[in-house]
Design a protein around this motif. Structure first.
Motif, PDB file in Angstrom:
ATOM      1  N   ASP A  50      78.825 187.813   9.024  1.00 41.96           N
ATOM      2  CA  ASP A  50      77.979 188.285  10.124  1.00 41.96           C
ATOM      3  C   ASP A  50      77.299 187.065  10.724  1.00 41.96           C
ATOM      4  N   GLY A  51      78.035 186.323  11.530  1.00 41.85           N
ATOM      5  CA  GLY A  51      77.576 185.019  11.976  1.00 41.85           C
ATOM      6  C   GLY A  51      76.728 185.050  13.220  1.00 41.85           C
ATOM      7  N   ASN A  52      75.587 185.740  13.197  1.00 41.45           N
ATOM      8  CA  ASN A  52      74.679 185.687  14.335  1.00 41.45           C
ATOM      9  C   ASN A  52      73.466 184.847  13.984  1.00 41.45           C
ATOM     10  N   LYS A  53      72.738 184.439  14.988  1.00 39.13           N
ATOM     11  CA  LYS A  53      71.622 183.523  14.783  1.00 39.13           C
ATOM     12  C   LYS A  53      70.434 184.199  14.107  1.00 39.13           C
ATOM     13  N   GLU A  54      70.361 185.521  14.199  1.00 40.62           N
ATOM     14  CA  GLU A  54      69.280 186.203  13.500  1.00 40.62           C
ATOM     15  C   GLU A  54      69.461 186.080  11.994  1.00 40.62           C
ATOM     16  N   LYS A  55      70.702 186.255  11.525  1.00 41.50           N
ATOM     17  CA  LYS A  55      70.980 186.057  10.105  1.00 41.50           C
ATOM     18  C   LYS A  55      70.761 184.603   9.704  1.00 41.50           C
ATOM     19  N   LEU A  56      71.112 183.697  10.590  1.00 39.50           N
ATOM     20  CA  LEU A  56      70.876 182.281  10.325  1.00 39.50           C
ATOM     21  C   LEU A  56      69.390 182.010  10.108  1.00 39.50           C
ATOM     22  N   HIS A  99      68.369 183.170   6.589  1.00 43.12           N
ATOM     23  CA  HIS A  99      68.815 182.261   5.530  1.00 43.12           C
ATOM     24  C   HIS A  99      68.043 180.942   5.553  1.00 43.12           C
ATOM     25  N   MET A 100      67.835 180.382   6.726  1.00 38.72           N
ATOM     26  CA  MET A 100      67.143 179.104   6.815  1.00 38.72           C
ATOM     27  C   MET A 100      65.679 179.242   6.438  1.00 38.72           C
ATOM     28  N   ASP A 101      65.098 180.411   6.668  1.00 37.85           N
ATOM     29  CA  ASP A 101      63.717 180.629   6.271  1.00 37.85           C
ATOM     30  C   ASP A 101      63.568 180.526   4.753  1.00 37.85           C
ATOM     31  N   LYS A 102      64.599 180.945   4.024  1.00 39.53           N
ATOM     32  CA  LYS A 102      64.584 180.824   2.563  1.00 39.53           C
ATOM     33  C   LYS A 102      64.878 179.389   2.126  1.00 39.53           C
ATOM     34  N   ILE A 103      65.897 178.793   2.733  1.00 38.65           N
ATOM     35  CA  ILE A 103      66.302 177.454   2.324  1.00 38.65           C
ATOM     36  C   ILE A 103      65.208 176.431   2.622  1.00 38.65           C
ATOM     37  N   SER A 104      64.407 176.667   3.654  1.00 32.22           N
ATOM     38  CA  SER A 104      63.370 175.702   4.017  1.00 32.22           C
ATOM     39  C   SER A 104      62.361 175.488   2.902  1.00 32.22           C
ATOM     40  N   MET A 105      62.218 176.455   2.000  1.00 33.78           N
ATOM     41  CA  MET A 105      61.267 176.326   0.894  1.00 33.78           C
ATOM     42  C   MET A 105      61.968 176.164  -0.446  1.00 33.78           C
ATOM     43  N   LEU A 106      63.231 175.737  -0.426  1.00 34.74           N
ATOM     44  CA  LEU A 106      64.006 175.626  -1.658  1.00 34.74           C
ATOM     45  C   LEU A 106      63.362 174.670  -2.654  1.00 34.74           C
ATOM     46  N   ALA A 107      62.833 173.558  -2.186  1.00 38.95           N
ATOM     47  CA  ALA A 107      62.225 172.582  -3.092  1.00 38.95           C
ATOM     48  C   ALA A 107      60.999 173.137  -3.800  1.00 38.95           C
ATOM     49  N   PHE A 108      60.385 174.166  -3.231  1.00 38.45           N
ATOM     50  CA  PHE A 108      59.172 174.758  -3.809  1.00 38.45           C
ATOM     51  C   PHE A 108      59.467 176.125  -4.412  1.00 38.45           C
ATOM     52  N   ASP A 122      76.750 178.967   0.265  1.00 36.30           N
ATOM     53  CA  ASP A 122      76.500 180.414   0.247  1.00 36.30           C
ATOM     54  C   ASP A 122      76.053 180.910   1.616  1.00 36.30           C
ATOM     55  N   MET A 123      75.202 180.145   2.269  1.00 37.24           N
ATOM     56  CA  MET A 123      74.769 180.544   3.605  1.00 37.24           C
ATOM     57  C   MET A 123      75.957 180.578   4.567  1.00 37.24           C
ATOM     58  N   SER A 124      76.834 179.585   4.491  1.00 38.76           N
ATOM     59  CA  SER A 124      77.998 179.550   5.377  1.00 38.76           C
ATOM     60  C   SER A 124      78.908 180.740   5.133  1.00 38.76           C
ATOM     61  N   LYS A 125      79.129 181.090   3.879  1.00 34.16           N
ATOM     62  CA  LYS A 125      79.981 182.243   3.564  1.00 34.16           C
ATOM     63  C   LYS A 125      79.380 183.526   4.100  1.00 34.16           C
ATOM     64  N   ASN A 126      78.092 183.688   3.910  1.00 32.90           N
ATOM     65  CA  ASN A 126      77.439 184.907   4.380  1.00 32.90           C
ATOM     66  C   ASN A 126      77.447 185.003   5.901  1.00 32.90           C
ATOM     67  N   GLU A 151      61.849 181.851  15.521  1.00 35.62           N
ATOM     68  CA  GLU A 151      62.745 181.409  16.585  1.00 35.62           C
ATOM     69  C   GLU A 151      64.085 182.125  16.590  1.00 35.62           C
ATOM     70  N   TYR A 152      64.575 182.479  15.382  1.00 36.57           N
ATOM     71  CA  TYR A 152      65.903 183.085  15.302  1.00 36.57           C
ATOM     72  C   TYR A 152      65.897 184.468  14.669  1.00 36.57           C
ATOM     73  N   GLY A 153      64.762 184.866  14.108  1.00 33.03           N
ATOM     74  CA  GLY A 153      64.757 186.104  13.352  1.00 33.03           C
ATOM     75  C   GLY A 153      64.284 187.319  14.097  1.00 33.03           C
ATOM     76  N   GLY A 154      64.184 187.291  15.417  1.00 33.73           N
ATOM     77  CA  GLY A 154      63.731 188.452  16.166  1.00 33.73           C
ATOM     78  C   GLY A 154      62.269 188.705  15.945  1.00 33.73           C
TER      79      GLY A 154
END
Length: 816
Positions: A336-342, A345-354, A328-332, A548-551
């Motif tokens: 709009d494939g800029n590092k800010e969007k990355l 998404h990674m900020d959410k995925i980093s806490m997926l286990a919790f 889903d992250m790759s599709k999104n 680091e990537y989210g402005g």
């Protein structure tokens, strides 16, 4: 309540509580000191000799810093989450024999809604929550269960001496009092576990003393007893806390001389232990093998199958969830494939286990584990012990996979261009999935072995102890006095029994791996140090993706996100954010959930972006400034990106770049022609006769509805619009692939739409050149759209002659 407690827990009864607690802690302290020396020897021997077995391939996250202190806490260790009053009252009735309650009969149990959530504990007070809908009840139930699961796991595996010493001391204490097998209340921190151990015998004694003197109606007696039980539990826990800390401090103070002795006499201690073990094995082995053949071997395969099926489904679901989130992250990011969007998404995925709501689908798979028919035979209180352990391992495995992906992706992004983002994510994802499969196999095989030992060893010890325990003290004479603290005959007896059944358990798990029924690796496949560069990444500090990537220096809700305190709050993953009132995604201001995404903000596989036509039309009427296209685009931008985008693998970055250049040139030319045509159009409109204008309006009146809706539909289904910046004056061509279902309006429909739009713009709102706005211009993103633009350019050239086709093209561009 104070009068109630002081009345029934007077000084005499408090002295009874203190005496019972002191007796248990005295016996436990003696066992703990003995097991502490043994655990210290085993730890130092392991460090010296090393351990075999496979090495984990995934990195392990060391700690999570939540950043904020909660407004209130509930220690959920030992609690059960209930979702029905019937189940709660059934448990409540067992706590106070002779007093039976029915649903709705108790004043303090009246439900505010039909969807209660109750935290029940056999000793502590209960907590009641009510939600409005069944969906909210399911979400909050998942959250509370995750809290219980987390607090129950209170024994740190990093403490290689204190933890095994504690667990062995508790087990030996219970066995000395005739309690073999698993124990549901072995949960929480050591003082809590010891308090549960005290309450196991103290609570019945206090109940017999107090309940006959309780006055009032049935529900009043139940409520009062619950409050008294909670007060007793709190008093016991405070005493076990202080006494346990004193025992641990005493053992830690005597650790240095023990370590010196072990280092000096390690070889002699090992030799002495092996000699005593051989003697005890000669006594125990014949009896153990007979018991094993008759009562254990026939059940190994069936119990293993009962454990493997739900556990493997749970781990497979963990892998699928991890994979879906990355896809889903790759599709999104393709839209709009800029590092800010990355970073977002990674900020959410980093806490997926919790994220308990998203992980609930994984946990539910293993909750079907059942040992029906075997629990009484092998003294297993309930399968909840194994279910909870498997769920904890699943969460750890998910977090290890996410953390490893974070480190690999962060390392790969150094010096990479934006065009390589999707390829980089795919490469890191493949590496992590392979490592996940190997670690999942290792973790599950270890879990199966430990679970089988937890089931069989207590049963065998219970059967063998009566005939062997009387002869064990005689073997103590074979041990040198200097080594007697590190060699205990009771421990050697259990080790002999363990090794007797262990070979059958290992064989059963090995056969299951060879059959590959549950994607288990064979024991011969051992990966060690297969990726040394990855191990170095595990020493790096945690990655703050939002920073680091989210402005990080942007203003958000009036706060500078570069402020460390604001960044801390932004990283907090509060449980409140995962539970939104159904149909209302708003959050309260100044709350910690303000910075945290809700459950619905994480796209799920198969969801679609839908735009309500009536809503977009209503928005067009309400907004006076800007074009209709702006309003529609803003409405689409507020929704999560669509997952229906079709990936065009054959389209390279160079082709998309060339196509964007050609489209941009066509657009610039079309705009110039449009401006020229608009001026001629105004002049022609002033000289046009009224009769001709009325005639044209009658001809096109019937064609106003369908072409307009087609244009609106084209704006809605274009996935490139979901990620465009509405504030830019001129939009850039999208580099991402578009939906295959997106089609260009046929020439006949477009001509009808052109004519209708022209007449509408002439009669209702004439457009001057100074009012012309290109901000709503829609850039085509495929070859068919490019050809249409070339055709549009030709039509613009034809508009210089003043025909109706030119008029329609002008109005069509203005509408966009």
């Amino acid at each position: 309540m104070g009068d109630l407690i002081s009345t029934h827990l007077d000084e005499a009864r408090r002295e009874v509580i203190t005496a019972r607690t002191g007796e248990l802690m005295g016996e436990f302290g003696r066992l703990y000191e003995q097991q502490y020396a043994v655990a210290l020897f085993n730890k130092m021997r392991f460090d010296l000799e090393g351990g075999g077995g496979p090495q984990n391939q995934l990195l392990h996250r060391k700690a999570h810093d939540r950043g904020l202190h909660p407004k209130g806490t509930i220690n959920c260790a030992g609690y059960r989450v209930l979702t029905s009053m019937e189940e709660y009252l059934e448990l409540l009735n067992t706590s106070l024999p002779g007093v039976k309650a029915k649903v709705g009969s108790s004043s303090f149990l009246k439900c505010a809604t039909q969807f209660p959530l109750i935290l029940w504990h056999p000793y502590a007070r209960h907590y009641y929550f009510y939600v409005v809908t069944e969906k909210e009840q399911q979400k909050w139930s998942a959250v509370f269960q995750d809290c219980v699961r987390h607090t129950n796991n209170g024994l740190s595996e990093e403490c290689k001496v204190q933890t095994p010493a504690f667990t062995d001391a508790v087990r030996l204490y219970r066995q000395a009092h005739g309690h073999y097998g698993t124990w549901d209340m072995m949960c929480g921190t050591p003082p809590q576990i010891l308090a549960n151990l005290v309450m196991e015998t103290l609570l019945p004694e206090m109940r017999d003393l107090i309940t006959p003197k309780l006055k009032g109606k049935m529900h009043e007696r139940q409520r009062n007893w619950m409050l008294i039980s909670d007060a007793v539990y709190g008093l016991v826990q405070s005493q076990t806390q202080a006494q346990y800390e004193a025992v641990v401090q005493s053992c830690e103070a005597g650790r240095p001389p023990l370590e010196t002795t072990i280092r000096t006499d390690m070889d002699q201690i090992i030799t002495s232990k092996e000699h005593v073990t051989s003697k005890i094995r000669a006594l125990v082995l014949p009896k153990a093998e007979k018991l094993l053949k008759v009562s254990i071997q026939p059940y190994i395969s069936s119990i293993l199958d009962a454990l493997m099926e739900p556990t493997s489904r749970g781990f497979f679901e963990v892998k699928d969830l991890f994979f879906r989130e990355l896809v889903d992250m790759s599709k999104n990011l393709l839209n709009d494939g800029n590092k800010e969007k990355l970073g977002e998404h990674m900020d959410k995925i980093s806490m997926l286990a919790f994220h308990p709501v998203k992980m609930q689908s994984c946990y539910e798979k293993v909750e079907t584990l059942s040992l029906e028919g075997l629990q009484q035979r092998f003294d297993v209180s309930s399968p909840s012990v194994f279910v909870q352990r498997a769920q904890i391992l699943m969460r750890e495995q998910m977090d290890d996979a996410v953390y490893t992906f974070e480190q690999l992706l962060h390392k790969s992004l150094e010096g990479q261009e934006q065009e390589d983002l999707s390829k980089t994510i795919q490469g890191c994802q493949d590496r992590v999935i392979k490592k996940f499969d190997y670690d999942s196999s290792t973790v599950r095989k270890k879990f199966f072995r430990e679970a089988l030992l937890q089931i069989f060893i207590p049963y065998m010890l219970k059967q063998l102890s009566p005939s062997c325990s009387a002869e064990l003290p005689s073997f103590q004479e074979l041990i040198f006095e200097d080594f007697s603290r590190f060699i205990l005959v009771e421990n050697i007896f259990e080790e002999v029994v363990l090794h007797t059944v262990m070979k059958d358990i290992m064989l059963a798990v090995k056969e299951a791996a060879v059959q590959r029924r549950h994607n288990l690796y064979r024991d011969s496949i051992v990966l060690t140090d297969s990726d040394p560069n990855l191990l170095l990444l595990g020493e790096n500090p945690p990655i703050d993706w939002a920073e680091e990537y989210g402005g990080g220096q942007e203003e958000v809700d009036g706060e500078n996100t570069g402020d460390p305190e604001v960044q801390k709050r932004r990283r907090v993953k509060q449980v409140v954010s995962m539970i939104q009132i159904e149909g209302n995604a708003s959050v309260l201001p100044n709350e910690s959930s303000l910075e945290v995404p809700a459950v619905d903000d994480i796209p799920e596989e198969g969801t679609e972006v839908r735009s309500d036509t009536s809503l977009s039309q209503k928005s067009e009427k309400q907004v006076s400034n800007g074009t209709k296209e702006d309003v529609k685009k803003n409405a689409v931008d507020d929704k999560p990106p669509t997952n229906r985008s079709v990936l065009k693998e054959e389209e390279s970055t160079t082709e998309r770049s060339l196509q964007g250049t050609e489209i941009k040139s066509a657009i610039d030319c079309a705009i110039q022609e449009i401006e020229k045509a608009v001026q001629e159009e105004e002049h022609e409109a002033r000289t046009q006769k009224t009769a001709e204008s009325s005639s044209l309006k009658e001809e096109t009146a019937a064609e106003d509805v369908k072409p307009t809706s087609s244009c609106e539909e084209g704006a809605r289904i274009n996935p490139a619009d979901t990620n465009k910046d509405t504030t830019s004056s001129t939009e850039k061509p999208s580099d991402s692939p578009v939906l295959e279902v997106e089609a260009v309006t046929s020439s006949e429909q477009q001509e009808n739409h052109i004519t209708a739009s022209t007449q509408e713009s002439h009669t209702e709102n004439p457009i001057a050149p100074s009012q012309h706005d290109n901000s709503g211009f829609q850039s085509p993103t495929n070859e068919a759209a490019e050809e249409e633009q070339q055709g549009g350019k030709k039509e613009c050239n034809d508009s210089e002659t003043g025909d109706d086709t030119g008029k329609g093209e002008i109005a069509h561009m203005d509408h966009q």
